[in-house]
Design a protein around this motif. Structure first.
Motif, PDB file in Angstrom:
ATOM      1  N   SER A   1       0.804  -1.222   0.000  1.00 17.18           N
ATOM      2  CA  SER A   1       0.000   0.000   0.000  1.00 17.18           C
ATOM      3  C   SER A   1       0.836   1.270   0.000  1.00 17.18           C
ATOM      4  O   SER A   1       0.359   2.325  -0.454  1.00 17.18           O
ATOM      5  N   PHE A   2       2.071   1.181   0.525  1.00 16.90           N
ATOM      6  CA  PHE A   2       2.877   2.391   0.653  1.00 16.90           C
ATOM      7  C   PHE A   2       4.081   2.350  -0.282  1.00 16.90           C
ATOM      8  O   PHE A   2       4.374   1.335  -0.902  1.00 16.90           O
ATOM      9  N   ARG A   3       4.791   3.467  -0.376  1.00 16.61           N
ATOM     10  CA  ARG A   3       5.872   3.616  -1.343  1.00 16.61           C
ATOM     11  C   ARG A   3       7.159   2.979  -0.848  1.00 16.61           C
ATOM     12  O   ARG A   3       7.310   2.690   0.334  1.00 16.61           O
ATOM     13  N   HIS A   4       8.095   2.759  -1.789  1.00 19.41           N
ATOM     14  CA  HIS A   4       9.336   2.096  -1.415  1.00 19.41           C
ATOM     15  C   HIS A   4      10.152   2.928  -0.423  1.00 19.41           C
ATOM     16  O   HIS A   4      10.885   2.392   0.394  1.00 19.41           O
ATOM     17  N   GLN A   5      10.029   4.286  -0.474  1.00 19.86           N
ATOM     18  CA  GLN A   5      10.832   5.115   0.421  1.00 19.86           C
ATOM     19  C   GLN A   5      10.222   5.237   1.827  1.00 19.86           C
ATOM     20  O   GLN A   5      10.896   5.693   2.748  1.00 19.86           O
ATOM     21  N   ASP A   6       8.959   4.845   1.994  1.00 15.03           N
ATOM     22  CA  ASP A   6       8.342   4.884   3.320  1.00 15.03           C
ATOM     23  C   ASP A   6       8.893   3.736   4.165  1.00 15.03           C
ATOM     24  O   ASP A   6       9.161   2.651   3.660  1.00 15.03           O
ATOM     25  N   MET A   7       9.053   3.980   5.450  1.00 17.26           N
ATOM     26  CA  MET A   7       9.666   2.983   6.339  1.00 17.26           C
ATOM     27  C   MET A   7       8.605   2.353   7.240  1.00 17.26           C
ATOM     28  O   MET A   7       7.877   3.066   7.927  1.00 17.26           O
ATOM     29  N   MET A   8       8.542   1.026   7.234  1.00 12.37           N
ATOM     30  CA  MET A   8       7.513   0.287   7.961  1.00 12.37           C
ATOM     31  C   MET A   8       8.134  -0.554   9.058  1.00 12.37           C
ATOM     32  O   MET A   8       9.158  -1.216   8.851  1.00 12.37           O
ATOM     33  N   PHE A   9       7.506  -0.550  10.231  1.00 11.55           N
ATOM     34  CA  PHE A   9       8.050  -1.228  11.402  1.00 11.55           C
ATOM     35  C   PHE A   9       6.952  -2.010  12.128  1.00 11.55           C
ATOM     36  O   PHE A   9       5.799  -1.587  12.151  1.00 11.55           O
ATOM     37  N   ARG A  10       7.342  -3.126  12.722  1.00 11.88           N
ATOM     38  CA  ARG A  10       6.471  -3.743  13.724  1.00 11.88           C
ATOM     39  C   ARG A  10       6.874  -3.124  15.051  1.00 11.88           C
ATOM     40  O   ARG A  10       7.955  -3.375  15.574  1.00 11.88           O
ATOM     41  N   TYR A  11       5.990  -2.306  15.585  1.00 16.49           N
ATOM     42  CA  TYR A  11       6.302  -1.502  16.770  1.00 16.49           C
ATOM     43  C   TYR A  11       6.206  -2.329  18.039  1.00 16.49           C
ATOM     44  O   TYR A  11       6.915  -2.087  19.007  1.00 16.49           O
ATOM     45  N   GLY A  12       5.326  -3.312  18.035  1.00 14.50           N
ATOM     46  CA  GLY A  12       5.178  -4.174  19.204  1.00 14.50           C
ATOM     47  C   GLY A  12       3.811  -4.826  19.213  1.00 14.50           C
ATOM     48  O   GLY A  12       2.792  -4.156  19.053  1.00 14.50           O
ATOM     49  N   GLY A  13       3.764  -6.166  19.376  1.00 10.89           N
ATOM     50  CA  GLY A  13       2.485  -6.857  19.404  1.00 10.89           C
ATOM     51  C   GLY A  13       1.711  -6.642  18.117  1.00 10.89           C
ATOM     52  O   GLY A  13       2.196  -6.935  17.030  1.00 10.89           O
ATOM     53  N   GLU A  14       0.490  -6.099  18.257  1.00 12.98           N
ATOM     54  CA  GLU A  14      -0.341  -5.826  17.085  1.00 12.98           C
ATOM     55  C   GLU A  14      -0.231  -4.380  16.622  1.00 12.98           C
ATOM     56  O   GLU A  14      -1.039  -3.910  15.825  1.00 12.98           O
TER      57      GLU A  14
ATOM     58  N   ALA B   1      -0.664  13.021   4.443  1.00 16.44           N
ATOM     59  CA  ALA B   1      -0.554  11.564   4.531  1.00 16.44           C
ATOM     60  C   ALA B   1      -1.902  10.891   4.800  1.00 16.44           C
ATOM     61  O   ALA B   1      -2.031   9.681   4.589  1.00 16.44           O
ATOM     62  N   VAL B   2      -2.884  11.658   5.244  1.00 18.21           N
ATOM     63  CA  VAL B   2      -4.179  11.064   5.617  1.00 18.21           C
ATOM     64  C   VAL B   2      -4.820  10.282   4.468  1.00 18.21           C
ATOM     65  O   VAL B   2      -5.285   9.148   4.674  1.00 18.21           O
ATOM     66  N   PRO B   3      -4.859  10.796   3.226  1.00 20.63           N
ATOM     67  CA  PRO B   3      -5.462   9.999   2.141  1.00 20.63           C
ATOM     68  C   PRO B   3      -4.753   8.669   1.909  1.00 20.63           C
ATOM     69  O   PRO B   3      -5.410   7.649   1.644  1.00 20.63           O
ATOM     70  N   ALA B   4      -3.420   8.645   2.000  1.00 20.61           N
ATOM     71  CA  ALA B   4      -2.676   7.391   1.817  1.00 20.61           C
ATOM     72  C   ALA B   4      -3.001   6.405   2.936  1.00 20.61           C
ATOM     73  O   ALA B   4      -3.166   5.200   2.699  1.00 20.61           O
ATOM     74  N   LEU B   5      -3.096   6.903   4.148  1.00 17.63           N
ATOM     75  CA  LEU B   5      -3.440   6.049   5.284  1.00 17.63           C
ATOM     76  C   LEU B   5      -4.887   5.577   5.186  1.00 17.63           C
ATOM     77  O   LEU B   5      -5.209   4.439   5.554  1.00 17.63           O
ATOM     78  N   GLU B   6      -5.751   6.436   4.691  1.00 21.38           N
ATOM     79  CA  GLU B   6      -7.152   6.067   4.502  1.00 21.38           C
ATOM     80  C   GLU B   6      -7.286   4.968   3.438  1.00 21.38           C
ATOM     81  O   GLU B   6      -8.102   4.048   3.580  1.00 21.38           O
ATOM     82  N   PHE B   7      -6.475   5.054   2.403  1.00 19.64           N
ATOM     83  CA  PHE B   7      -6.468   4.014   1.372  1.00 19.64           C
ATOM     84  C   PHE B   7      -6.092   2.665   1.980  1.00 19.64           C
ATOM     85  O   PHE B   7      -6.714   1.642   1.681  1.00 19.64           O
ATOM     86  N   PHE B   8      -5.078   2.666   2.837  1.00 14.04           N
ATOM     87  CA  PHE B   8      -4.683   1.414   3.483  1.00 14.04           C
ATOM     88  C   PHE B   8      -5.788   0.906   4.404  1.00 14.04           C
ATOM     89  O   PHE B   8      -6.067  -0.290   4.449  1.00 14.04           O
TER      90      PHE B   8
END
Length: 347
Positions: free
Chosen positions: A236-249, A263-270
């Motif tokens: 859902s997000f771009r290659h330059q965005d950084m994604m992490f498992r922050y903890g648990g769920e 960023a709200v529209p991109a987050l809303e899309f997800f």
């Protein structure tokens, strides 16, 4: 009778010493800089570049059948503009075959060499050496140097990843968010000199009612939800965005070059993509998301706290929604998070 030790290669000794220190600090960029520095000293060429290879949708499981959809960017500058790999036939051939590509440049008489840096099973980076003469005794040293770099880079990346989801782990988040906040100050100074400064923001994502999944279906199904959630993020997000498992769920996402409001529209899309996705045996799940800007001169804790407050506002007001900290404060729906500096509390 023991044999006398062979004379060690000075280049490899200095490089391995650097690796020991850098591995302890888990500084991949320092490791890369060490490689380039060693190459500059021992290989005669006009230019050295290390290019990261990735997909626009963050799917790292590409192979020679879909490598044309990949992009390359400067390894030392994650904010650099990505370039489609298909635009450079040498890079494309190296990434596809995993063999080095050597080509003579007719105009200059020099040679261009492209070497693959391998990850688990695919090419993760390409070392490009331009304007070099024919390799002689340097060839063996270069091959060993690249192999050592590939191995150590793989170990570093394994330490940064969450074992279940494949996203960056919490320790990696702590290191990278500090780096981004420090860079925000440099970006602000750059903006004052009439050069546009990029905006970044932090989003925290919490899967709604996740405990119910573990309680009702068991942890095996809960793990599958986490894995599929991470995969949906990657697509859902771009290659330059950084994604992490922050903890648990809970997951964290840094959207590069975007304000929190943008960023709200991109987050809303997800959010909508997740809402429409059916997990095996479980059905649909939803997510509550809070996002806040990454501003210069503020502590990491303050920025995280703001995104966290926005996320909890989403959970406490119906769940399954995206809430922006700055928008909530402007509308009087959320009290500003204080910035604590020493003994002085600023609002």
């Amino acid at each position: 009778m023991p044999q006398a030790p062979k004379e060690a290669d000075p280049l490899l000794i200095s490089y391995l010493d650097a690796i020991v220190a850098l591995t302890c600090q888990r500084e991949a960029h320092g490791l890369t800089a060490s490689l380039i520095d060693s190459l500059c000293q021992h290989v005669q060429a006009e230019r050295f570049r290390l290019l990261a290879v990735s997909h626009l949708n963050n799917d790292s499981d590409f192979d020679e059948n879909n490598i044309q959809g990949a992009v390359v960017r400067d390894w030392l500058d994650p904010l650099s503009t990505p370039i489609p790999i298909r635009h450079d036939k040498d890079l494309l051939a190296c990434a596809r075959t995993k063999d080095r590509i050597s080509r003579k440049i007719p105009v200059t008489g020099g040679r261009r060499l492209v070497l693959p840096i391998l990850g688990v099973s695919n090419v993760t980076a390409l070392l490009v050496i331009e304007g070099m003469r024919e390799l002689g005794s340097e060839d063996g040293v270069l091959a060993r140097l690249v192999q050592i770099f590939s191995n150590q880079l793989y170990l570093l990346s394994r330490n940064e990843l969450d074992g279940l989801t494949g996203l960056y782990n919490r320790q990696s988040f702590d290191e990278r968010i500090k780096h981004l906040v420090l860079n925000a100050g440099h970006d602000e100074r750059r903006a004052r000199s009439s050069v546009a400064a990029p905006h970044n923001c932090l989003a925290l994502l919490d899967i709604d009612h996740f405990k119910m999944v573990n309680d009702r279906y068991g942890h095996l199904y809960g793990d599958e939800v986490l894995v599929q959630f991470a995969r949906l993020m990657s697509h859902s997000f771009r290659h330059q965005d950084m994604m992490f498992r922050y903890g648990g769920e809970e997951f964290a996402l840094v959207l590069v070059g975007m304000t929190s409001e943008a960023a709200v529209p991109a987050l809303e899309f997800f959010r909508l993509s997740l809402e429409a996705y059916e997990f095996p045996q479980i059905g649909c799940k939803t997510v509550s998301i809070g996002v806040a800007g990454i501003s210069p001169g503020e502590s990491v804790d303050t920025i995280i706290n703001r995104a966290d407050k926005a996320m909890y506002h989403a959970k406490q007001n119906g769940r399954n929604q995206v809430c922006c900290y700055e928008t909530l404060v402007a509308r009087g729906k959320l009290a500003p998070v204080s910035v604590i500096t020493g003994d002085i509390e600023l609002f």
